[in-house]
Design an enzyme around this catalytic site. Structure first.
Site, PDB file in Angstrom:
ATOM      1  CG  ASN A   9      -1.662   1.238   1.482  1.00 20.91           C
ATOM      2  OD1 ASN A   9      -1.763   2.087   0.595  1.00 20.91           O
ATOM      3  ND2 ASN A   9      -2.199   1.396   2.689  1.00 20.91           N
ATOM      4  CD1 TRP A  10       3.669   1.315  -2.851  1.00 21.00           C
ATOM      5  CD2 TRP A  10       3.231   2.245  -4.849  1.00 21.00           C
ATOM      6  NE1 TRP A  10       4.347   0.599  -3.810  1.00 21.00           N
ATOM      7  CE2 TRP A  10       4.101   1.142  -5.039  1.00 21.00           C
ATOM      8  CE3 TRP A  10       2.824   2.985  -5.957  1.00 21.00           C
ATOM      9  CZ2 TRP A  10       4.566   0.773  -6.299  1.00 21.00           C
ATOM     10  CZ3 TRP A  10       3.287   2.610  -7.219  1.00 21.00           C
ATOM     11  CH2 TRP A  10       4.142   1.522  -7.386  1.00 21.00           C
ATOM     12  CE  LYS A  11      -0.019   3.267   4.836  1.00 26.69           C
ATOM     13  NZ  LYS A  11       0.181   3.328   6.268  1.00 26.69           N
ATOM     14  CG  HIS A  94      -5.635   2.043   5.519  1.00 31.07           C
ATOM     15  ND1 HIS A  94      -5.131   2.986   6.387  1.00 31.07           N
ATOM     16  CD2 HIS A  94      -4.643   1.144   5.304  1.00 31.07           C
ATOM     17  CE1 HIS A  94      -3.874   2.657   6.679  1.00 31.07           C
ATOM     18  NE2 HIS A  94      -3.556   1.551   6.030  1.00 31.07           N
ATOM     19  CD  GLU A  96      -2.575   5.546   6.968  1.00 31.11           C
ATOM     20  OE1 GLU A  96      -2.636   5.569   5.728  1.00 31.11           O
ATOM     21  OE2 GLU A  96      -1.643   5.001   7.594  1.00 31.11           O
ATOM     22  CD  GLU A 166      -3.230  -2.486   7.528  1.00 34.93           C
ATOM     23  OE1 GLU A 166      -2.175  -2.795   6.968  1.00 34.93           O
ATOM     24  OE2 GLU A 166      -3.790  -1.389   7.370  1.00 34.93           O
ATOM     25  N   GLY A 172       2.981   2.244  10.646  1.00 30.71           N
ATOM     26  CA  GLY A 172       3.902   3.353  10.411  1.00 30.71           C
ATOM     27  C   GLY A 172       4.674   3.776  11.655  1.00 30.71           C
ATOM     28  CB  SER A 212       5.810  -1.893  11.558  1.00 30.29           C
ATOM     29  OG  SER A 212       5.408  -0.569  11.850  1.00 30.29           O
ATOM     30  N   GLY A 233       2.923  -1.108   4.161  1.00 29.53           N
ATOM     31  CA  GLY A 233       2.989   0.307   3.821  1.00 29.53           C
ATOM     32  C   GLY A 233       4.420   0.694   3.499  1.00 29.53           C
ATOM     33  N   GLY A 234       5.107   1.272   4.484  1.00 27.64           N
ATOM     34  CA  GLY A 234       6.454   1.820   4.308  1.00 27.64           C
ATOM     35  C   GLY A 234       7.398   0.937   3.507  1.00 27.64           C
TER      36      GLY A 234
HETATM   37  P1  PGA Z   1       3.146   0.244   7.519  1.00 29.62           P
HETATM   38  O1  PGA Z   1       1.651   0.466   6.977  1.00 29.62           O
HETATM   39  O2  PGA Z   1       3.637  -1.033   6.909  1.00 29.62           O
HETATM   40  O3  PGA Z   1       3.914   1.433   7.050  1.00 29.62           O
HETATM   41  O4  PGA Z   1       3.051   0.155   9.006  1.00 29.62           O
HETATM   42  C1  PGA Z   1       0.749  -0.593   6.874  1.00 29.62           C
HETATM   43  C2  PGA Z   1      -0.570  -0.115   6.353  1.00 29.62           C
HETATM   44  O5  PGA Z   1      -1.026   0.964   6.745  1.00 29.62           O
HETATM   45  O6  PGA Z   1      -1.213  -0.794   5.531  1.00 29.62           O
END
Ligand code: PGA
Length: 255
Positions: A9-11, A94, A96, A166, A172, A212, A233-234
């Protein structure tokens, strides 16, 4: 049997140019039939990725879709628009989006139905924040998100839905849930599905862990019996790290 499913997930990151570069490197990597792979990118990069990855076993996904099909919703993207680009999957709920854009379980449920009706594979996120976890309510919180999110969804449809657990406190932050913590909730998710849809259906549903995940911890997490992949994500922004996790998933394959 369930396949493992690794999704990045590149956000709100990358540009059309860097997405294309990423896809080109991805294409030169060896693919494993046994592990599904997806890149979940911002809307403006989707078309480029779909064409760059054409005929490759890599799915392209959106990070959101609007719950209404058309109309006066400035700034939103409809299911028809996603279908036109030919995306394979889409993240909904998600944390966020729940946090910054007030996405409720009811909205998630509407989005889920739209995606299923249109044959776009949903990745539905659930997870608790730190306060809920500390109060000992993580399981009941996640179950309530599932109950509402999966309202009126039948067995066939739930089998086509990926659930991503999650924990918000691990997203993050660099702080990962321990493999045991992740497995505990993922197995509770499967129990929930088993109670609602029967064991055979529950055994078919892919449940990812997200928060993470990186090359250093991926194997330990993916080895757990109820964790069928990761939403990353990251670490998915770097193609080498992302492919490293994908390869590790293949080597820890449970079936
Ligand atoms: P992260 O994000 O790997 O940067 O913790 C995961 C996500 O939000 O899907």
């Amino acid at each position: 049997m369930r396949k493992l499913f690794i999704a990045g997930n590149w956000k709100m990151n990358k540009t059309m140019a860097s997405a294309k570069e990423f896809a080109n490197v991805l294409k030169s990597n060896m693919m494993h039939d046994e592990v599904e792979l997806a890149v979940i990118a911002p809307y403006t990069q989707l078309e480029i990725l779909v064409s760059a990855l054409y005929n490759r076993p890599v799915m392209v996904g959106a990070q959101n879709v609007f719950q209404e099909t058309s109309g006066a919703y400035t700034g939103e993207i409809s299911i028809e628009m996603l279908k036109e680009i030919d995306v394979d999957c889409c993240v909904i709920g998600h944390s966020e989006r729940r946090q910054y854009f007030n996405e409720t379980d009811e909205i998630v449920n509407k989005k889920l139905k739209l995606l299923l009706e249109n044959d776009i594979r949903p990745i539905m996120c659930v997870g608790e924040n730190l306060e809920v976890r500390k109060a000992g309510n993580a399981i009941s919180h996640v179950k309530s998100q599932l109950e509402k999110g999966l309202m009126d969804i039948n067995s066939d449809d739930v089998m086509n839905t990926t659930i991503a657990y999650e924990p918000i406190w691990a997203i993050g932050t660099g702080e990962t849930a321990s493999p045991e913590q992740a497995e505990e909730i993922c197995s509770e998710i499967r129990n929930f599905l088993s109670e609602k849809y029967g064991e055979m259906v529950a055994e078919e549903v892919i449940i990812q862990y997200g928060g993470s995940v990186k090359p250093e911890n991926a194997e330990e997490i993916l080895r757990k019996p109820n964790i069928d992949g990761a939403l990353i994500g990251g670490a998915s922004l770097d193609v080498d790290m992302f492919m490293d996790i994908y390869d590790k998933a293949y080597f820890t394959k449970k079936h």
